[in-house]
Enzyme design. Structure first.
Site, PDB file in Angstrom:
ATOM      1  N   ARG A  32      -1.119 -14.831   4.343  1.00  0.00           N
ATOM      2  CA  ARG A  32      -2.257 -14.095   4.889  1.00  0.00           C
ATOM      3  C   ARG A  32      -2.971 -13.363   3.761  1.00  0.00           C
ATOM      4  O   ARG A  32      -2.573 -13.412   2.599  1.00  0.00           O
ATOM      5  CB  ARG A  32      -1.800 -13.094   5.949  1.00  0.00           C
ATOM      6  CG  ARG A  32      -0.927 -11.980   5.396  1.00  0.00           C
ATOM      7  CD  ARG A  32      -0.434 -11.044   6.478  1.00  0.00           C
ATOM      8  NE  ARG A  32       0.346  -9.943   5.910  1.00  0.00           N
ATOM      9  CZ  ARG A  32       0.992  -9.035   6.636  1.00  0.00           C
ATOM     10  NH1 ARG A  32       0.943  -9.094   7.950  1.00  0.00           N
ATOM     11  NH2 ARG A  32       1.669  -8.068   6.045  1.00  0.00           N
ATOM     12  N   ALA A  33      -4.050 -12.696   4.115  1.00  0.00           N
ATOM     13  CA  ALA A  33      -4.767 -11.774   3.222  1.00  0.00           C
ATOM     14  C   ALA A  33      -5.139 -12.454   1.901  1.00  0.00           C
ATOM     15  O   ALA A  33      -5.643 -13.566   1.895  1.00  0.00           O
ATOM     16  CB  ALA A  33      -3.942 -10.513   3.012  1.00  0.00           C
ATOM     17  N   ILE A  59       7.535 -14.890   2.391  1.00  0.00           N
ATOM     18  CA  ILE A  59       8.826 -14.569   2.994  1.00  0.00           C
ATOM     19  C   ILE A  59       8.782 -14.674   4.516  1.00  0.00           C
ATOM     20  O   ILE A  59       9.780 -15.028   5.153  1.00  0.00           O
ATOM     21  CB  ILE A  59       9.308 -13.177   2.539  1.00  0.00           C
ATOM     22  CG1 ILE A  59      10.733 -12.907   3.022  1.00  0.00           C
ATOM     23  CG2 ILE A  59       8.350 -12.089   2.988  1.00  0.00           C
ATOM     24  CD1 ILE A  59      11.343 -11.642   2.445  1.00  0.00           C
ATOM     25  N   TYR A 108       4.967   1.994  -6.997  1.00  0.00           N
ATOM     26  CA  TYR A 108       4.039   0.862  -6.966  1.00  0.00           C
ATOM     27  C   TYR A 108       3.284   0.767  -8.292  1.00  0.00           C
ATOM     28  O   TYR A 108       3.180  -0.314  -8.884  1.00  0.00           O
ATOM     29  CB  TYR A 108       3.068   1.045  -5.803  1.00  0.00           C
ATOM     30  CG  TYR A 108       2.039  -0.046  -5.645  1.00  0.00           C
ATOM     31  CD1 TYR A 108       2.383  -1.279  -5.111  1.00  0.00           C
ATOM     32  CD2 TYR A 108       0.707   0.166  -6.006  1.00  0.00           C
ATOM     33  CE1 TYR A 108       1.430  -2.275  -4.942  1.00  0.00           C
ATOM     34  CE2 TYR A 108      -0.247  -0.820  -5.839  1.00  0.00           C
ATOM     35  CZ  TYR A 108       0.124  -2.038  -5.308  1.00  0.00           C
ATOM     36  OH  TYR A 108      -0.825  -3.022  -5.144  1.00  0.00           O
ATOM     37  N   VAL A 153      -8.710  -3.336  -1.276  1.00  0.00           N
ATOM     38  CA  VAL A 153      -8.956  -4.615  -0.609  1.00  0.00           C
ATOM     39  C   VAL A 153      -8.478  -4.526   0.838  1.00  0.00           C
ATOM     40  O   VAL A 153      -7.405  -3.992   1.119  1.00  0.00           O
ATOM     41  CB  VAL A 153      -8.241  -5.762  -1.342  1.00  0.00           C
ATOM     42  CG1 VAL A 153      -8.607  -7.104  -0.711  1.00  0.00           C
ATOM     43  CG2 VAL A 153      -8.596  -5.760  -2.821  1.00  0.00           C
ATOM     44  N   ASP A 154      -9.252  -5.075   1.738  1.00  0.00           N
ATOM     45  CA  ASP A 154      -8.954  -5.000   3.170  1.00  0.00           C
ATOM     46  C   ASP A 154      -7.828  -5.967   3.535  1.00  0.00           C
ATOM     47  O   ASP A 154      -8.059  -7.131   3.863  1.00  0.00           O
ATOM     48  CB  ASP A 154     -10.210  -5.324   3.972  1.00  0.00           C
ATOM     49  CG  ASP A 154     -10.023  -5.094   5.466  1.00  0.00           C
ATOM     50  OD1 ASP A 154      -9.007  -4.491   5.850  1.00  0.00           O
ATOM     51  OD2 ASP A 154     -10.908  -5.516   6.235  1.00  0.00           O
TER      52      ASP A 154
END
Length: 275
Positions: A20-21, A42, A173, A206-207
């Protein structure tokens, strides 16, 4: 559907976090330019410390359909990039099916929130384990196949704006994404003799499901001073970037038009890092 004469026709791309994304967008856009795709994700919870929903098998299936709609072939599998044996097996199967490997997009990653001294071991180890060690394992598994193919190629390491600046509230992160810069630049030197280029990109805002607006709002409410480290984008003061905008840069780096670039850190931030 991709044209036979696309800029990446005949090449094969390996994309992590592809369900996704950003990962799906990168896979589909590379396919649109003519590349066949090895896609993995995953498709399960990474850790109890990651609070946003994981990608699913259905998500990965949608990526497969989207790639095939571009007229390209795809080998997709549910693999954790922390699993060395499964990564190596997928690379071997991809090379057996497609005959080569030219492009790697090391995209998979996770995000969490918390001040450094308040993080649990699980929070730290999950983010470092996926974002840094998992990326290293991805590269360790794929690079030999690229060398053996003898066609040169391009590796795109998806870091973050947090890999170029401090981001209070998610220092683990930032640490993982800063480390990817060292990994990228070292590998760029080591792979130069094989004609393989290695660059990192550094997206901002980023969405995707990773954004977790509620978690951000809670963090900034508790620590108002942190908001200054997350400024608006000069080119787009409101809202988020789209994954497709990041894919514009990924496709460019994968192709011959960026052939002079290796060992570069490329912000994809609409100017935000200039504050």
């Amino acid at each position: 559907m991709s044209a036979r004469g696309g800029s990446l026709h005949g090449r094969v791309a390996f994309v992590t976090g592809a369900a996704r994304a950003q990962g799906r967008s990168h896979a589909v856009r590379l396919a649109r330019e003519g590349a066949d795709i090895v896609a993995l994700d995953i498709c399960a919870p990474v850790s109890g410390s990651v609070t946003y929903p994981p990608a699913t098998s259905e998500d990965l299936g949608e990526t497969v359909r989207a790639v095939e709609a571009e007229g390209r072939k795809v080998l997709a599998r549910e693999v954790d990039i922390r699993d060395d044996a499964e990564l190596r097996r997928l690379v071997a199967d991809g090379v057996e099916q497609f005959g080569r490997l030219d492009i790697v997009v090391a995209n998979a990653g996770v995000l969490g929130w918390g001040r450094l001294w308040e993080l649990t071991d699980e929070q730290w180890e999950t983010v470092i384990g996926v974002n840094l060690t998992g990326t290293w394992r991805t590269l360790r598994a794929t690079v030999p196949a690229m060398i053996d193919a003898g066609n040169g190629g391009s590796i795109v390491v998806v870091s973050s704006s947090a890999g170029l600046k401090a981001t209070p509230g998610n220092g683990h992160y930032a640490a993982s994404k800063h480390a990817l810069v060292a990994l990228t630049n070292t590998l760029a030197i080591e792979l130069g003799e094989f004609g393989i280029r290695v660059n990192s990109i550094h997206p901002y805002s980023v969405d995707t499901p990773m954004i977790e607006p509620e978690a951000m709002i809670q963090t900034f409410a508790k620590h108002p001073g942190y908001v200054h480290s997350f400024p608006p984008m000069p080119l787009q003061p409101k809202g988020f970037m789209t994954p497709d905008e990041i894919s514009d840069v990924v496709v460019w780096l994968a192709g011959d038009g960026s052939g002079a670039l290796s060992g570069n850190q490329i912000p994809v931030d609409k100017g935000a890092l200039k504050y």
